[in-house]
Design an enzyme around this catalytic site. Structure first.
Site, short mmCIF file in Angstrom:
data_model
loop_
_atom_site.label_atom_id
_atom_site.label_comp_id
_atom_site.label_asym_id
_atom_site.label_seq_id
_atom_site.Cartn_x
_atom_site.Cartn_y
_atom_site.Cartn_z
N HIS A 1 -10.31 1.09 0.94
CA HIS A 1 -9.59 2.43 1.68
C HIS A 1 -10.96 3.20 1.83
CE1 HIS A 1 -5.35 2.60 2.03
NE2 HIS A 1 -5.26 2.05 0.61
N CYS B 1 0.67 -1.25 0.09
CA CYS B 1 0.08 -0.11 -0.11
C CYS B 1 0.72 1.19 -0.03
CB CYS B 1 -0.84 -0.16 1.20
SG CYS B 1 -1.91 1.42 1.29
N HIS C 1 -8.83 -3.79 -2.82
CA HIS C 1 -7.65 -3.03 -1.95
C HIS C 1 -8.26 -1.56 -1.89
CE1 HIS C 1 -3.85 -2.00 -0.25
NE2 HIS C 1 -4.15 -0.82 -0.83
N GLU C 2 -8.45 -0.99 -3.08
CA GLU C 2 -8.93 0.49 -2.98
C GLU C 2 -10.57 0.65 -2.41
OE1 GLU C 2 -6.67 2.49 -3.38
OE2 GLU C 2 -4.88 1.01 -4.16
#
EC number: 3.5.1.88
Length: 190
Positions: free
Chosen positions: A135, A89, A131-132
């Site tokens: 976030h 990251c 993953h994004e």
């Protein structure tokens, strides 16, 4: 377009769920350009708005020469196939830990002008999209690790040059750990 500073692990914005985008305006288009420019400058596969300190549901991606962005993504999974591999990251520089993700994903959302888009990803693209999107939910990939892997990750973070011991971050349990895989993976329909 401007390269922006990336918020690092420990910054509260990384733990705050982002708000849906409601205005598809000039400011959003500037944010998308900044996300792509900053992501490319840092050599990342993806970058979410909270990593630039902006609490909106938008991220950019650059995987296998496919560059783009998605606003207000909603993920679904066409099957239960998993992958397990190294994940890092830009907000946790230099740390790579094997992380389980779904192998295939479908992301529905919008482009910077408010037009509907669909992104179908497998492998690395699927990992990036998950993953994004994490976030955007205030979740870090570290939250998806088992206790031993989290402990190892925290040891690595504490010894990193960028770590600020005066502002120690916290690790939280993934809100997605009750899914069919039980290890913090997205549950179907998420």
């Amino acid at each position: 377009m401007t390269v922006q500073p990336i918020r690092l692990f420990g910054d509260p914005v990384l733990r705050t769920p982002a708000d849906p985008v409601v205005d598809f305006d000039k400011e959003l288009r500037k944010l998308v350009k900044d996300l792509i420019e900053t992501m490319r400058d840092e050599g990342g596969a993806g970058l979410a708005a909270p990593q630039l300190g902006v609490g909106l549901r938008v991220f950019s991606f650059d995987v296998d020469d496919v560059v783009g962005h998605i606003v207000n993504p909603v993920l679904s999974f066409p099957d239960e196939e998993e992958q397990d591999g190294p994940e890092g990251c830009l907000s946790i520089p230099g740390i790579y830990i094997d992380t389980k993700r779904r192998q295939n994903v479908v992301a529905n959302g919008f482009n910077e002008f408010g037009d509907p888009v669909q992104l179908v990803g497998t492998g690395l693209m699927s990992r990036c999209v998950q993953h994004e999107t994490d976030h955007l939910d205030g979740v870090l990939f570290l939250d998806r690790l088992d206790a031993a892997a989290r402990k190892d990750a925290m040891r690595q973070i504490r010894s990193a040059d960028w770590y600020d011991a005066a502002k120690p971050p916290t690790i939280k349990e993934s809100p997605h750990n009750r899914g069919v895989f039980g290890s913090g993976l997205f549950s179907p329909g998420r």
